[in-house]
Design an enzyme around this catalytic site. Structure first.
Site, short mmCIF file in Angstrom:
data_model
loop_
_atom_site.label_atom_id
_atom_site.label_comp_id
_atom_site.label_asym_id
_atom_site.label_seq_id
_atom_site.Cartn_x
_atom_site.Cartn_y
_atom_site.Cartn_z
N PHE A 1 1.88 26.51 -10.48
CA PHE A 1 2.95 25.08 -10.00
C PHE A 1 4.36 25.10 -9.95
CE2 PHE A 1 4.93 20.78 -8.50
CZ PHE A 1 5.04 20.96 -6.97
N ARG A 2 4.26 25.17 -11.51
CA ARG A 2 6.12 25.12 -11.66
C ARG A 2 6.47 26.52 -11.40
NH1 ARG A 2 4.38 24.09 -16.44
NH2 ARG A 2 4.54 24.96 -17.29
N GLU B 1 6.06 28.88 -9.19
CA GLU B 1 6.02 28.32 -6.95
C GLU B 1 7.19 27.45 -7.12
OE1 GLU B 1 1.49 29.87 -6.45
OE2 GLU B 1 1.77 27.27 -6.26
N ARG C 1 0.96 -1.15 -0.29
CA ARG C 1 0.18 0.08 -0.17
C ARG C 1 0.91 1.16 -0.13
NH1 ARG C 1 -5.37 1.59 1.51
NH2 ARG C 1 -5.38 4.02 2.88
N GLY D 1 3.98 5.95 -5.51
CA GLY D 1 3.69 6.09 -7.21
C GLY D 1 2.62 6.81 -7.29
N GLU E 1 -1.23 25.01 -3.63
CA GLU E 1 -0.90 24.83 -5.11
C GLU E 1 -2.27 23.41 -6.03
OE1 GLU E 1 -2.72 26.63 -7.70
OE2 GLU E 1 -0.54 27.93 -6.81
N SER F 1 -7.95 29.00 -5.24
CA SER F 1 -7.76 30.08 -5.02
C SER F 1 -6.96 31.38 -4.27
CB SER F 1 -7.85 31.45 -6.50
OG SER F 1 -6.78 32.27 -6.80
N ALA G 1 2.32 15.99 -12.62
CA ALA G 1 0.24 16.44 -12.92
C ALA G 1 0.66 17.90 -12.28
CB ALA G 1 -0.73 15.87 -12.34
N TRP H 1 -20.53 27.27 -17.48
CA TRP H 1 -20.27 28.17 -15.77
C TRP H 1 -21.59 27.60 -15.04
CZ3 TRP H 1 -23.20 31.14 -12.89
CH2 TRP H 1 -22.58 32.51 -12.06
#
EC number: 2.7.1.107
Length: 126
Positions: free
Chosen positions: A35-36, A38, A14, A20, A73, A102, A28, A90
């Site tokens: 995210f990149r 930060e 587990r 993984g 994030e 956000s 992702a 929407w």
């Protein structure tokens, strides 16, 4: 019996599979521009925390606020992905979910900036 066969894993099996899945989540997240950005900042700030922090507690707090931004994030990305999966139309609740995610990122960034500013001021200018 569970509909998800993954729920029957136990022990090290587990843990290994969970690890993984976590790596897949980081991968992702890397595809998200925010995210990149930060993460790139964290590659600079985490080592710098050893210089700015005067004690192990200050260093841990400086590092912790940087990591907190990354965690928030990733959670925000998860919320946005789940909402986007439902559909492109929407909806007020979808907007609220994305906006609150956000806002959580914004608050974590403000906390990080405040802690770093306070530590830099206290350790270099006071």
């Amino acid at each position: 019996m569970s509909a998800n066969p993954q729920k029957h894993r136990t022990g090290l099996d587990r843990v290994w599979h969970a690890f993984g899945y976590s790596l897949s989540g980081l991968k992702a997240g890397w595809y998200e521009k925010a995210f990149r950005q930060e993460a790139m900042g964290s590659f600079f700030l985490v080592p710098l925390s050893f210089y700015v922090g005067q004690t192990w507690l200050e260093t841990a707090l400086l590092m912790g606020t940087v990591v907190l931004v990354l965690v928030i994030e990733l959670l925000n990305t998860g919320i946005e992905s789940a909402i986007d999966r439902i559909g492109p139309e929407w909806h007020e609740l979808a907007k609220r979910a994305k906006d609150t995610g956000s806002a959580a990122v914004l608050l974590s960034l403000l906390l990080c900036i405040a802690v770093w500013a306070a530590a830099i001021y206290a350790n270099f200018f006071a």
